[in-house]
Design a protein around this motif. Structure first.
Motif, PDB file in Angstrom:
ATOM      1  N   SER A  15     -39.648  36.909  29.520  1.00 43.81           N
ATOM      2  CA  SER A  15     -39.309  35.690  30.257  1.00 43.81           C
ATOM      3  C   SER A  15     -38.182  34.921  29.574  1.00 43.81           C
ATOM      4  N   VAL A  16     -38.272  34.807  28.255  1.00 50.00           N
ATOM      5  CA  VAL A  16     -37.225  34.103  27.497  1.00 50.00           C
ATOM      6  C   VAL A  16     -35.895  34.849  27.621  1.00 50.00           C
ATOM      7  N   ALA A  17     -35.932  36.170  27.422  1.00 51.45           N
ATOM      8  CA  ALA A  17     -34.703  36.966  27.501  1.00 51.45           C
ATOM      9  C   ALA A  17     -34.119  36.948  28.906  1.00 51.45           C
ATOM     10  N   GLN A  18     -34.983  36.983  29.918  1.00 55.41           N
ATOM     11  CA  GLN A  18     -34.476  36.999  31.290  1.00 55.41           C
ATOM     12  C   GLN A  18     -33.855  35.671  31.674  1.00 55.41           C
ATOM     13  N   THR A  19     -34.422  34.576  31.200  1.00 54.24           N
ATOM     14  CA  THR A  19     -33.833  33.265  31.473  1.00 54.24           C
ATOM     15  C   THR A  19     -32.423  33.193  30.887  1.00 54.24           C
ATOM     16  N   ALA A  20     -32.272  33.686  29.661  1.00 56.87           N
ATOM     17  CA  ALA A  20     -30.946  33.704  29.028  1.00 56.87           C
ATOM     18  C   ALA A  20     -29.995  34.608  29.795  1.00 56.87           C
ATOM     19  N   ARG A  21     -30.497  35.772  30.245  1.00 53.41           N
ATOM     20  CA  ARG A  21     -29.648  36.697  30.991  1.00 53.41           C
ATOM     21  C   ARG A  21     -29.227  36.109  32.330  1.00 53.41           C
ATOM     22  N   ASN A  22     -30.149  35.461  33.038  1.00 54.57           N
ATOM     23  CA  ASN A  22     -29.811  34.851  34.316  1.00 54.57           C
ATOM     24  C   ASN A  22     -28.740  33.777  34.162  1.00 54.57           C
ATOM     25  N   ALA A  23     -28.853  33.000  33.091  1.00 57.05           N
ATOM     26  CA  ALA A  23     -27.847  31.974  32.840  1.00 57.05           C
ATOM     27  C   ALA A  23     -26.482  32.601  32.569  1.00 57.05           C
ATOM     28  N   THR A  24     -26.480  33.701  31.812  1.00 57.76           N
ATOM     29  CA  THR A  24     -25.222  34.401  31.528  1.00 57.76           C
ATOM     30  C   THR A  24     -24.627  34.995  32.792  1.00 57.76           C
ATOM     31  N   GLN A  25     -25.480  35.617  33.621  1.00 59.85           N
ATOM     32  CA  GLN A  25     -24.994  36.190  34.875  1.00 59.85           C
ATOM     33  C   GLN A  25     -24.484  35.121  35.818  1.00 59.85           C
ATOM     34  N   ALA A  26     -25.163  33.975  35.838  1.00 62.92           N
ATOM     35  CA  ALA A  26     -24.728  32.896  36.721  1.00 62.92           C
ATOM     36  C   ALA A  26     -23.315  32.440  36.370  1.00 62.92           C
ATOM     37  N   SER A  27     -23.000  32.382  35.081  1.00 59.90           N
ATOM     38  CA  SER A  27     -21.652  31.983  34.669  1.00 59.90           C
ATOM     39  C   SER A  27     -20.627  33.078  34.967  1.00 59.90           C
ATOM     40  N   LEU A  28     -21.068  34.345  34.973  1.00 60.30           N
ATOM     41  CA  LEU A  28     -20.163  35.447  35.283  1.00 60.30           C
ATOM     42  C   LEU A  28     -19.804  35.502  36.773  1.00 60.30           C
ATOM     43  N   THR A  29     -20.689  34.989  37.627  1.00 59.08           N
ATOM     44  CA  THR A  29     -20.460  35.070  39.069  1.00 59.08           C
ATOM     45  C   THR A  29     -19.140  34.422  39.461  1.00 59.08           C
ATOM     46  N   ALA A  30     -18.839  33.274  38.849  1.00 63.68           N
ATOM     47  CA  ALA A  30     -17.599  32.579  39.182  1.00 63.68           C
ATOM     48  C   ALA A  30     -16.373  33.393  38.785  1.00 63.68           C
ATOM     49  N   ALA A  31     -16.511  34.206  37.741  1.00 64.67           N
ATOM     50  CA  ALA A  31     -15.363  34.959  37.238  1.00 64.67           C
ATOM     51  C   ALA A  31     -15.154  36.280  37.966  1.00 64.67           C
ATOM     52  N   ILE A  32     -16.255  36.991  38.307  1.00 62.29           N
ATOM     53  CA  ILE A  32     -16.091  38.343  38.861  1.00 62.29           C
ATOM     54  C   ILE A  32     -16.839  38.557  40.177  1.00 62.29           C
ATOM     55  N   GLY A  33     -17.418  37.499  40.747  1.00 57.90           N
ATOM     56  CA  GLY A  33     -18.067  37.627  42.048  1.00 57.90           C
ATOM     57  C   GLY A  33     -19.525  38.056  41.943  1.00 57.90           C
ATOM     58  N   THR A  34     -20.233  37.948  43.074  1.00 60.24           N
ATOM     59  CA  THR A  34     -21.670  38.233  43.085  1.00 60.24           C
ATOM     60  C   THR A  34     -21.968  39.695  42.772  1.00 60.24           C
ATOM     61  N   VAL A  35     -21.267  40.623  43.442  1.00 61.44           N
ATOM     62  CA  VAL A  35     -21.532  42.046  43.224  1.00 61.44           C
ATOM     63  C   VAL A  35     -21.159  42.440  41.805  1.00 61.44           C
ATOM     64  N   GLY A  36     -20.036  41.917  41.324  1.00 60.49           N
ATOM     65  CA  GLY A  36     -19.614  42.229  39.968  1.00 60.49           C
ATOM     66  C   GLY A  36     -20.624  41.763  38.935  1.00 60.49           C
ATOM     67  N   ALA A  37     -21.120  40.528  39.107  1.00 59.95           N
ATOM     68  CA  ALA A  37     -22.106  40.005  38.170  1.00 59.95           C
ATOM     69  C   ALA A  37     -23.437  40.745  38.289  1.00 59.95           C
ATOM     70  N   THR A  38     -23.749  41.222  39.497  1.00 59.79           N
ATOM     71  CA  THR A  38     -24.982  41.986  39.692  1.00 59.79           C
ATOM     72  C   THR A  38     -24.951  43.296  38.922  1.00 59.79           C
ATOM     73  N   GLN A  39     -23.822  44.006  39.006  1.00 61.85           N
ATOM     74  CA  GLN A  39     -23.763  45.320  38.375  1.00 61.85           C
ATOM     75  C   GLN A  39     -23.707  45.249  36.855  1.00 61.85           C
ATOM     76  N   VAL A  40     -23.313  44.088  36.313  1.00 65.64           N
ATOM     77  CA  VAL A  40     -23.185  43.950  34.864  1.00 65.64           C
ATOM     78  C   VAL A  40     -24.506  44.227  34.155  1.00 65.64           C
TER      79      VAL A  40
END
Length: 298
Positions: A15-40
């Motif tokens: 749960s702790v690791a996933q919360t951190a990962r979700n926050a990181t992915q959320a910031s990536l979405t603005a840079a590379i888009g939803t699909v790009g952040a999903t595949q990361v």
């Protein structure tokens, strides 16, 4: 008791690791888009999962178990539904707060409990079902405002659907783990993780190579952030899968509701998003449900 302590520890770590990962992915979405952040989380997470599997095999002295048709089918179900759920989650995080999006998604445990009991034969007692219901009610209290307009209900429904897909993926992954005939819980969990990430990375890389090459290239340009999200994703999944190998998907996904509390803290202190008294009350109800769940473990 030792088994219970092990899956509780695994779920809390995930749960702790996933919360951190979700926050990181959320910031990536603005840079590379939803699909790009999903595949990361899948493409960049796969190498770490392979390392985990090699380490587990070498340290335990166990061979990687052969993949059965049951394991392959259930893992494929989990892999595909998790891709869809992750994409919907990241899309919502572009328009709604990190905490509220997480809360909508965490309405999944009741469905997981019933479905897993029917499909996998996981145990489901009245006290455990009551605990799941209380915890889920707390999530609804956090996420649904009184007199909410239709415009607010629509993204809420999307969030609940994402939670449904995450729930199906949890059932698929537990089915994949239990479908392996050889090895202890750790080698089976890690083997299923590698199998799942291989499917997910292959599917998304092919999709992006055909339809969205700029986003695929962009994920490599921001490779430091992508590697971070990939590692956190693989690390969190490793512990989710350990949990699924030890107890029912319903137990794991209910305890995972602590993510709502963690996400609220991230939302407030990292993203500087407001947290209301209603949300705090909802978190207290979630904690009460989780406490009841843990009290009723054998």
């Amino acid at each position: 008791m030792a088994n219970t302590a092990l899956w509780i520890g695994a779920a809390l770590t995930a749960s702790v690791a996933q919360t951190a990962r979700n926050a990181t992915q959320a910031s990536l979405t603005a840079a590379i888009g939803t699909v790009g952040a999903t595949q990361v989380r899948f493409l960049f997470g796969l190498p770490f999962a392979v390392i985990f599997l090699i380490l587990v095999s070498q340290i335990s002295g166990q061979a990687i178990p052969p993949i059965t048709l049951r394991a392959l089918g259930f893992t494929a179900l989990g892999a595909v539904t998790q891709i869809g759920a992750t994409a919907l989650m990241l899309r919502l995080m572009q328009t709604r707060s990190f905490a509220v999006t997480t809360a909508w998604i965490k309405t999944e445990p009741v469905l997981v409990a019933i479905s897993a009991a029917l499909i996998l034969g996981d145990p489901l007692t009245p006290p455990i079902l009551l605990a799941i219901g209380i915890a889920t009610a707390g999530v609804l209290l956090i996420s649904v405002k009184r007199g909410a307009a239709l415009a607010e209900l629509t993204p809420a429904l999307i969030g609940v659907f994402a939670g449904l897909l995450f729930g199906i993926s949890a059932i698929g992954f537990r089915g994949g783990i239990t479908g392996l005939a050889q090895g202890d819980f750790l080698i089976r969990a890690t083997t299923t993780l590698v199998l799942s990430l291989t499917m997910q990375a292959s599917l998304l890389a092919l999709w992006m190579a055909l339809f969205n090459r700029p986003a695929l290239a962009a994920s490599f340009r921001v490779w430091k952030s992508s590697l971070g999200a990939g590692f956190l994703g693989a690390f969190a999944s490793q512990f989710w899968f350990i949990g699924f190998s030890l107890t029912s998907a319903a137990n794991i996904r209910t305890l995972a509701l602590v993510e709502v509390i963690l996400a609220t803290a991230v939302s407030r202190y990292v993203f500087r998003q407001a947290v209301s008294k209603r949300q705090i009350t909802g978190m207290a109800v979630v904690i009460a449900g989780i406490a009841l769940l843990l009290r009723n473990q054998p």
